[in-house]
Design a protein around this motif. Structure first.
Motif, PDB file in Angstrom:
ATOM      1  N   ALA A   1     -51.124  77.959  40.289  1.00  0.00           N
ATOM      2  CA  ALA A   1     -51.138  76.952  41.355  1.00  0.00           C
ATOM      3  C   ALA A   1     -52.437  77.138  42.128  1.00  0.00           C
ATOM      4  N   GLY A   2     -53.053  76.045  42.514  1.00  0.00           N
ATOM      5  CA  GLY A   2     -54.322  76.107  43.218  1.00  0.00           C
ATOM      6  C   GLY A   2     -55.532  75.951  42.308  1.00  0.00           C
ATOM      7  N   HIS A   3     -55.316  76.057  40.987  1.00  0.00           N
ATOM      8  CA  HIS A   3     -56.428  75.894  40.045  1.00  0.00           C
ATOM      9  C   HIS A   3     -56.945  74.452  40.137  1.00  0.00           C
ATOM     10  N   VAL A   4     -58.248  74.307  40.110  1.00  0.00           N
ATOM     11  CA  VAL A   4     -58.866  72.982  40.147  1.00  0.00           C
ATOM     12  C   VAL A   4     -59.262  72.583  38.730  1.00  0.00           C
ATOM     13  N   MET A   5     -58.690  71.487  38.260  1.00  0.00           N
ATOM     14  CA  MET A   5     -59.006  70.954  36.934  1.00  0.00           C
ATOM     15  C   MET A   5     -59.963  69.775  37.114  1.00  0.00           C
ATOM     16  N   ARG A   6     -60.828  69.589  36.112  1.00  0.00           N
ATOM     17  CA  ARG A   6     -61.745  68.449  36.123  1.00  0.00           C
ATOM     18  C   ARG A   6     -61.732  67.785  34.753  1.00  0.00           C
ATOM     19  N   ALA A   7     -61.826  66.457  34.791  1.00  0.00           N
ATOM     20  CA  ALA A   7     -61.911  65.696  33.541  1.00  0.00           C
ATOM     21  C   ALA A   7     -62.943  64.595  33.708  1.00  0.00           C
ATOM     22  N   HIS A   8     -63.708  64.383  32.657  1.00  0.00           N
ATOM     23  CA  HIS A   8     -64.653  63.275  32.583  1.00  0.00           C
ATOM     24  C   HIS A   8     -63.921  62.177  31.812  1.00  0.00           C
TER      25      HIS A   8
ATOM     26  N   CYS B   1     -61.605  63.709  28.947  1.00  0.00           N
ATOM     27  CA  CYS B   1     -62.263  64.904  28.401  1.00  0.00           C
ATOM     28  C   CYS B   1     -62.212  65.991  29.473  1.00  0.00           C
ATOM     29  N   TYR B   2     -61.257  66.904  29.334  1.00  0.00           N
ATOM     30  CA  TYR B   2     -61.071  67.966  30.327  1.00  0.00           C
ATOM     31  C   TYR B   2     -62.101  69.062  30.150  1.00  0.00           C
ATOM     32  N   GLU B   3     -62.602  69.561  31.286  1.00  0.00           N
ATOM     33  CA  GLU B   3     -63.431  70.757  31.238  1.00  0.00           C
ATOM     34  C   GLU B   3     -62.518  71.907  30.822  1.00  0.00           C
ATOM     35  N   PRO B   4     -63.084  73.006  30.294  1.00  0.00           N
ATOM     36  CA  PRO B   4     -62.251  74.112  29.812  1.00  0.00           C
ATOM     37  C   PRO B   4     -61.205  74.544  30.845  1.00  0.00           C
ATOM     38  N   LEU B   5     -59.965  74.679  30.372  1.00  0.00           N
ATOM     39  CA  LEU B   5     -58.858  75.075  31.240  1.00  0.00           C
ATOM     40  C   LEU B   5     -58.776  76.600  31.269  1.00  0.00           C
ATOM     41  N   ASP B   6     -59.665  77.200  32.020  1.00  0.00           N
ATOM     42  CA  ASP B   6     -59.821  78.636  32.079  1.00  0.00           C
ATOM     43  C   ASP B   6     -59.379  79.134  33.452  1.00  0.00           C
TER      44      ASP B   6
END
Length: 174
Positions: free
Chosen positions: A137-144, A164-169
């Motif tokens: 929780a709190g992780h910031v996800m980004r997608a183009h 297109c999601y940036e790596p989910l790390d």
């Protein structure tokens, strides 16, 4: 311009001069408005993304869609098989999103409109409210995202998303 968690990037630039291939004067000065921002379907597409940023669900969200809407999310890291949703499924997905995301925003980088269609280039950012897989929780996800919208009777009748999601790390959590 930023409103309600959505940023619309003005791509007109400053003091651009020249003509297009038809000889039309394309000179733009800093502060000029992008003519696409006044296309009625672009205005509606931007308002729709703003509403989703605010967390619109139920009738507020449904108001943007034609009753015959088909939303297609092409395969991506979160939906490997993709997804096809009608209006009822869109309403359910929005309600689930409210439970899973603390906040989300859309940075509209580009828009192209022609007749009853709008194409948007979007940077989506979402902050998890609950863990998702190995993401806390709190992780910031980004997608183009490339979003293609079709309109009928002043409402969205079709939407295709290429996310297109940036790596989910989990190590990338700010």
């Amino acid at each position: 311009m930023t409103e309600n968690g959505m940023t619309v990037t003005d791509t007109t630039g400053a003091d651009v001069t020249g003509t297009d291939m038809t000889g039309t004067d394309m000179t733009r000065r800093e502060g000029d408005r992008d003519p696409l921002a006044t296309h009625p379907n672009t205005v509606l597409a931007l308002a729709y993304h703003e509403a989703v940023s605010r967390g619109a669900v139920g009738d507020e969200l449904a108001g943007f869609f034609h009753e015959d809407v088909v939303h297609q999310e092409l395969p991506n890291v979160l939906f490997p098989a993709g997804a096809v949703r009608d209006l009822g499924a869109l309403r359910e997905a929005a309600a689930r999103g409210q439970e899973r995301l603390r906040r989300q925003s859309f940075d509209v980088l580009n828009a192209v409109a022609s007749d009853g269609q709008v194409a948007l280039e979007v940077l989506w950012t979402g902050t998890l409210a609950v863990p998702l897989g190995n993401l806390p929780a709190g992780h910031v996800m980004r997608a183009h995202i490339a979003t293609f919208l079709e309109f009928r009777d002043g409402r969205i009748v079709a939407q295709r998303n290429y996310d297109c999601y940036e790596p989910l790390d989990p190590a990338r959590t700010p």
